[in-house]
Scaffold this motif. Structure first.
Motif, PDB file in Angstrom:
ATOM      1  N   LEU A 273       0.779  -1.158  -0.050  1.00  0.00           N
ATOM      2  CA  LEU A 273      -0.041   0.034  -0.005  1.00  0.00           C
ATOM      3  C   LEU A 273       0.698   1.241  -0.065  1.00  0.00           C
ATOM      4  N   VAL A 274       0.700   2.097  -0.963  1.00  0.00           N
ATOM      5  CA  VAL A 274       1.532   3.262  -1.043  1.00  0.00           C
ATOM      6  C   VAL A 274       0.521   4.539  -1.057  1.00  0.00           C
ATOM      7  N   GLY A 275      -0.668   4.579  -1.110  1.00  0.00           N
ATOM      8  CA  GLY A 275      -1.397   5.862  -1.125  1.00  0.00           C
ATOM      9  C   GLY A 275      -2.887   5.398  -1.462  1.00  0.00           C
ATOM     10  N   VAL A 276      -3.551   6.471  -1.459  1.00  0.00           N
ATOM     11  CA  VAL A 276      -4.881   6.411  -1.921  1.00  0.00           C
ATOM     12  C   VAL A 276      -5.273   7.627  -3.010  1.00  0.00           C
ATOM     13  N   LEU A 277      -6.119   7.134  -3.978  1.00  0.00           N
ATOM     14  CA  LEU A 277      -6.584   8.085  -4.832  1.00  0.00           C
ATOM     15  C   LEU A 277      -7.899   8.525  -4.693  1.00  0.00           C
ATOM     16  N   ASN A 278      -8.160   9.650  -4.349  1.00  0.00           N
ATOM     17  CA  ASN A 278      -9.783  10.135  -3.824  1.00  0.00           C
ATOM     18  C   ASN A 278     -10.261  10.970  -4.883  1.00  0.00           C
ATOM     19  N   ALA A 279     -11.598  11.299  -4.516  1.00  0.00           N
ATOM     20  CA  ALA A 279     -12.124  12.182  -5.846  1.00  0.00           C
ATOM     21  C   ALA A 279     -11.496  13.535  -5.526  1.00  0.00           C
ATOM     22  N   THR A 280     -11.231  14.022  -4.610  1.00  0.00           N
ATOM     23  CA  THR A 280     -10.250  15.220  -4.710  1.00  0.00           C
ATOM     24  C   THR A 280      -9.134  15.189  -5.264  1.00  0.00           C
ATOM     25  N   ASP A 281      -8.289  14.375  -5.218  1.00  0.00           N
ATOM     26  CA  ASP A 281      -7.160  14.183  -6.232  1.00  0.00           C
ATOM     27  C   ASP A 281      -7.563  14.134  -7.550  1.00  0.00           C
ATOM     28  N   VAL A 282      -8.692  13.677  -8.139  1.00  0.00           N
ATOM     29  CA  VAL A 282      -9.103  13.734  -9.498  1.00  0.00           C
ATOM     30  C   VAL A 282      -9.451  14.871  -9.801  1.00  0.00           C
ATOM     31  N   VAL A 283     -10.275  15.721  -8.973  1.00  0.00           N
ATOM     32  CA  VAL A 283     -10.628  17.201  -9.210  1.00  0.00           C
ATOM     33  C   VAL A 283      -9.238  18.024  -9.490  1.00  0.00           C
ATOM     34  N   ARG A 284      -8.335  17.845  -8.610  1.00  0.00           N
ATOM     35  CA  ARG A 284      -7.162  18.601  -8.783  1.00  0.00           C
ATOM     36  C   ARG A 284      -6.421  18.216 -10.040  1.00  0.00           C
ATOM     37  N   ALA A 285      -6.299  17.104 -10.537  1.00  0.00           N
ATOM     38  CA  ALA A 285      -5.947  16.670 -11.859  1.00  0.00           C
ATOM     39  C   ALA A 285      -6.506  17.453 -12.875  1.00  0.00           C
ATOM     40  N   VAL A 286      -8.141  17.351 -13.100  1.00  0.00           N
ATOM     41  CA  VAL A 286      -8.842  17.986 -13.876  1.00  0.00           C
ATOM     42  C   VAL A 286      -8.534  19.557 -13.927  1.00  0.00           C
ATOM     43  N   ALA A 287      -8.490  20.117 -12.666  1.00  0.00           N
ATOM     44  CA  ALA A 287      -8.240  21.664 -12.586  1.00  0.00           C
ATOM     45  C   ALA A 287      -6.748  22.068 -13.164  1.00  0.00           C
ATOM     46  N   ASP A 288      -6.038  21.161 -13.332  1.00  0.00           N
ATOM     47  CA  ASP A 288      -4.563  21.432 -13.741  1.00  0.00           C
ATOM     48  C   ASP A 288      -4.572  21.863 -15.328  1.00  0.00           C
ATOM     49  N   LEU A 289      -4.988  22.946 -15.702  1.00  0.00           N
ATOM     50  CA  LEU A 289      -5.226  23.585 -17.066  1.00  0.00           C
ATOM     51  C   LEU A 289      -4.110  23.607 -17.813  1.00  0.00           C
ATOM     52  N   ASP A 290      -2.892  23.379 -17.257  1.00  0.00           N
ATOM     53  CA  ASP A 290      -1.422  23.436 -18.195  1.00  0.00           C
ATOM     54  C   ASP A 290      -1.227  22.176 -18.755  1.00  0.00           C
ATOM     55  N   ARG A 291      -1.904  21.256 -18.330  1.00  0.00           N
ATOM     56  CA  ARG A 291      -1.508  19.876 -18.678  1.00  0.00           C
ATOM     57  C   ARG A 291      -2.897  19.080 -19.459  1.00  0.00           C
ATOM     58  N   PRO A 292      -3.055  18.850 -20.547  1.00  0.00           N
ATOM     59  CA  PRO A 292      -4.296  17.695 -20.763  1.00  0.00           C
ATOM     60  C   PRO A 292      -4.314  16.648 -19.807  1.00  0.00           C
ATOM     61  N   LEU A 293      -5.478  16.177 -19.424  1.00  0.00           N
ATOM     62  CA  LEU A 293      -5.688  15.347 -18.492  1.00  0.00           C
ATOM     63  C   LEU A 293      -5.518  13.960 -18.907  1.00  0.00           C
TER      64      LEU A 293
ATOM     65  N   ALA B  27       1.750   9.059 -23.314  1.00  0.00           N
ATOM     66  CA  ALA B  27       2.134   9.092 -21.869  1.00  0.00           C
ATOM     67  C   ALA B  27       1.216   9.684 -21.039  1.00  0.00           C
ATOM     68  N   PRO B  28       0.251   8.659 -20.838  1.00  0.00           N
ATOM     69  CA  PRO B  28      -0.954   9.292 -20.091  1.00  0.00           C
ATOM     70  C   PRO B  28      -0.236   9.478 -18.464  1.00  0.00           C
ATOM     71  N   HIS B  29      -1.140  10.272 -18.042  1.00  0.00           N
ATOM     72  CA  HIS B  29      -0.868  10.420 -16.372  1.00  0.00           C
ATOM     73  C   HIS B  29      -1.031   9.170 -15.715  1.00  0.00           C
ATOM     74  N   THR B  30      -0.057   9.364 -14.689  1.00  0.00           N
ATOM     75  CA  THR B  30      -0.184   7.993 -13.650  1.00  0.00           C
ATOM     76  C   THR B  30      -0.938   8.303 -12.251  1.00  0.00           C
ATOM     77  N   VAL B  31      -1.280   7.135 -11.979  1.00  0.00           N
ATOM     78  CA  VAL B  31      -1.942   7.384 -10.486  1.00  0.00           C
ATOM     79  C   VAL B  31      -0.847   8.167  -9.637  1.00  0.00           C
ATOM     80  N   ALA B  32       0.367   7.600  -9.870  1.00  0.00           N
ATOM     81  CA  ALA B  32       1.311   8.034  -8.800  1.00  0.00           C
ATOM     82  C   ALA B  32       1.562   9.812  -8.864  1.00  0.00           C
ATOM     83  N   GLU B  33       1.076  10.452  -9.793  1.00  0.00           N
ATOM     84  CA  GLU B  33       1.274  11.658 -10.226  1.00  0.00           C
ATOM     85  C   GLU B  33       0.376  12.501  -9.117  1.00  0.00           C
ATOM     86  N   TRP B  34      -0.824  11.871  -9.051  1.00  0.00           N
ATOM     87  CA  TRP B  34      -2.081  12.712  -8.073  1.00  0.00           C
ATOM     88  C   TRP B  34      -2.581  11.899  -6.857  1.00  0.00           C
ATOM     89  N   MET B  35      -2.074  10.843  -6.589  1.00  0.00           N
ATOM     90  CA  MET B  35      -2.478  10.066  -5.324  1.00  0.00           C
ATOM     91  C   MET B  35      -1.972  11.122  -4.043  1.00  0.00           C
TER      92      MET B  35
END
Length: 168
Positions: A72-92, A97-105
């Motif tokens: 177990l190394v982390g948890v991905l929650n809805a807030t993490d996903v919203v943070r990823a969506v809100a990062d307008l400088d990079r397409p989600l 090279a898709p974004h990995t869970v490690a970048e946002w968890m």
């Protein structure tokens, strides 16, 4: 359609009040183990963010445990996903090279023991400002508990709909 939630609340009796539930151990809110019980849904830190979102949607979850090589190394929650969506400088969901869970968890894993009381778990959630806690039994992931799970397990929320009158 809306995904069906697992039968998480079967052990709480039909006459349980919120106070009864608060005194109970967290284990009482977890699904009963069966011979063919599926593991707690999870993803790996190398999974794409889109794959993790698909798992969360399919399972009806707002928090997904994250593992690396079984640990177990982390948890991905809805807030993490919203943070990823809100990062307008990079397409989600880029085509390369898709974004990995490690970048946002969330790397800080907050966990409770199945023998801890539900009240203690709610206290931990309030103190830490989170809505979900992982449940670990001697280091083994055996569930995720949310503040909503507690409310849904109590008689005081069964069969009633709360409505907000916005026209007052």
């Amino acid at each position: 359609g809306t995904p069906s939630r697992p039968a998480v609340y079967q052990r709480a009796g039909a006459s349980d009040t919120l106070l009864d539930v608060l005194d109970a151990p967290i284990a009482d809110l977890l699904p009963q183990p069966t011979d063919d019980a599926a593991e707690v849904p999870r993803c790996t830190d190398s999974d794409s963010l889109s794959e993790a979102c698909r798992i969360m949607t399919r399972e009806g979850l707002a928090a997904l445990p994250v593992t690396r090589r079984g640990d177990l190394v982390g948890v991905l929650n809805a807030t993490d996903v919203v943070r990823a969506v809100a990062d307008l400088d990079r397409p989600l969901f880029p085509s390369t090279a898709p974004h990995t869970v490690a970048e946002w968890m969330t790397r800080r894993v907050l966990a409770v023991d199945p023998d801890d009381s539900v009240a203690d778990a709610l206290d931990d959630m309030a103190i830490e400002g989170v809505r979900h806690l992982l449940v670990l039994d001697h280091g083994r992931l055996c569930g995720v508990i949310s503040n909503g799970d507690v409310l849904r397990s109590a008689k005081c929320t069964r069969g009633r709909k709360l409505e907000l009158d916005l026209h007052r």
